[in-house]
Design a protein around this motif. Structure first.
Motif, short mmCIF file in Angstrom:
data_model
loop_
_atom_site.label_atom_id
_atom_site.label_comp_id
_atom_site.label_asym_id
_atom_site.label_seq_id
_atom_site.Cartn_x
_atom_site.Cartn_y
_atom_site.Cartn_z
N GLY A 26 16.80 48.74 4.68
CA GLY A 26 15.99 47.71 5.32
C GLY A 26 14.85 47.20 4.47
N LEU A 27 14.77 47.64 3.22
CA LEU A 27 13.66 47.23 2.35
C LEU A 27 13.62 45.73 2.15
N GLN A 28 14.76 45.12 1.92
CA GLN A 28 14.80 43.66 1.70
C GLN A 28 14.30 42.92 2.92
N THR A 29 14.74 43.34 4.09
CA THR A 29 14.29 42.69 5.33
C THR A 29 12.78 42.85 5.50
N ALA A 30 12.28 44.06 5.26
CA ALA A 30 10.84 44.31 5.39
C ALA A 30 10.05 43.47 4.40
N THR A 31 10.55 43.37 3.19
CA THR A 31 9.88 42.57 2.16
C THR A 31 9.85 41.10 2.57
N GLU A 32 10.95 40.60 3.08
CA GLU A 32 11.01 39.20 3.52
C GLU A 32 10.09 38.95 4.71
N GLN A 33 10.06 39.89 5.66
CA GLN A 33 9.19 39.74 6.82
C GLN A 33 7.72 39.76 6.40
N HIS A 51 -9.86 31.46 18.67
CA HIS A 51 -8.41 31.30 18.67
C HIS A 51 -7.80 32.26 17.65
N ILE A 52 -6.62 32.75 17.99
CA ILE A 52 -5.86 33.62 17.10
C ILE A 52 -4.43 33.10 17.08
N ARG A 53 -3.85 33.02 15.89
CA ARG A 53 -2.45 32.60 15.76
C ARG A 53 -1.84 33.37 14.59
N GLY A 54 -0.66 33.90 14.82
CA GLY A 54 -0.03 34.60 13.72
C GLY A 54 1.41 34.97 13.99
N THR A 55 2.10 35.22 12.92
CA THR A 55 3.44 35.76 12.92
C THR A 55 3.41 36.92 11.95
N LEU A 56 3.65 38.12 12.44
CA LEU A 56 3.46 39.31 11.62
C LEU A 56 4.72 40.14 11.53
N ASP A 57 4.89 40.79 10.40
CA ASP A 57 5.98 41.75 10.26
C ASP A 57 5.70 42.92 11.22
N PRO A 58 6.72 43.70 11.56
CA PRO A 58 6.55 44.76 12.56
C PRO A 58 5.41 45.74 12.25
N LEU A 59 5.24 46.13 11.01
CA LEU A 59 4.18 47.09 10.68
C LEU A 59 2.80 46.49 10.89
N ARG A 60 2.58 45.30 10.39
CA ARG A 60 1.28 44.64 10.58
C ARG A 60 1.02 44.36 12.06
N PHE A 61 2.07 43.96 12.79
CA PHE A 61 1.91 43.69 14.21
C PHE A 61 1.47 44.94 14.95
N GLU A 62 2.13 46.05 14.67
CA GLU A 62 1.79 47.31 15.33
C GLU A 62 0.36 47.74 14.98
N THR A 63 0.00 47.61 13.73
CA THR A 63 -1.36 47.98 13.29
C THR A 63 -2.40 47.13 14.00
N LEU A 64 -2.17 45.82 14.06
CA LEU A 64 -3.13 44.92 14.70
C LEU A 64 -3.23 45.19 16.19
N THR A 65 -2.09 45.32 16.87
CA THR A 65 -2.15 45.54 18.32
C THR A 65 -2.80 46.87 18.67
N GLN A 66 -2.56 47.90 17.89
CA GLN A 66 -3.22 49.18 18.13
C GLN A 66 -4.72 49.07 17.95
#
Length: 83
Positions: A26-33, A51-66
């Motif tokens: 999954g490295l390629q997918t993670a790199t692309e995300q 205002h907040i707007r973003g599209t984040l890869d799963p790791l960044r999303f999890e970090t931000l939401t936590q």
């Protein structure tokens, strides 16, 4: 390629390609995300609203939401304590 090389050569090529894909883990997918991630925040000069707007890869999303959830819990605890 299948039309141009012997069957065994093509079979080895396909096996190597499959192995390369499987070993990617999954490295390629993670790199692309990660490359596609974007995040913006701003304060509206007219209303003063944030205002907040973003599209984040799963790791960044999890970090931000936590981080947001942790801060919200801390704010709620402070409000409860201060009455």
């Amino acid at each position: 390629m299948a039309k141009q090389v012997p069957v065994d050569t093509f079979r080895r090529h396909v096996a190597r390609t499959i192995n390369d894909i499987r070993n990617d883990h999954g490295l390629q997918t993670a790199t692309e995300q990660r490359a596609a991630s974007e995040f913006r925040y701003w304060t509206d000069s007219n209303s003063g609203m944030g205002h907040i707007r973003g599209t984040l890869d799963p790791l960044r999303f999890e970090t931000l939401t936590q981080a947001i959830e942790g801060e919200m819990r801390s704010m709620a605890a402070t409000a409860d304590r201060d009455g």
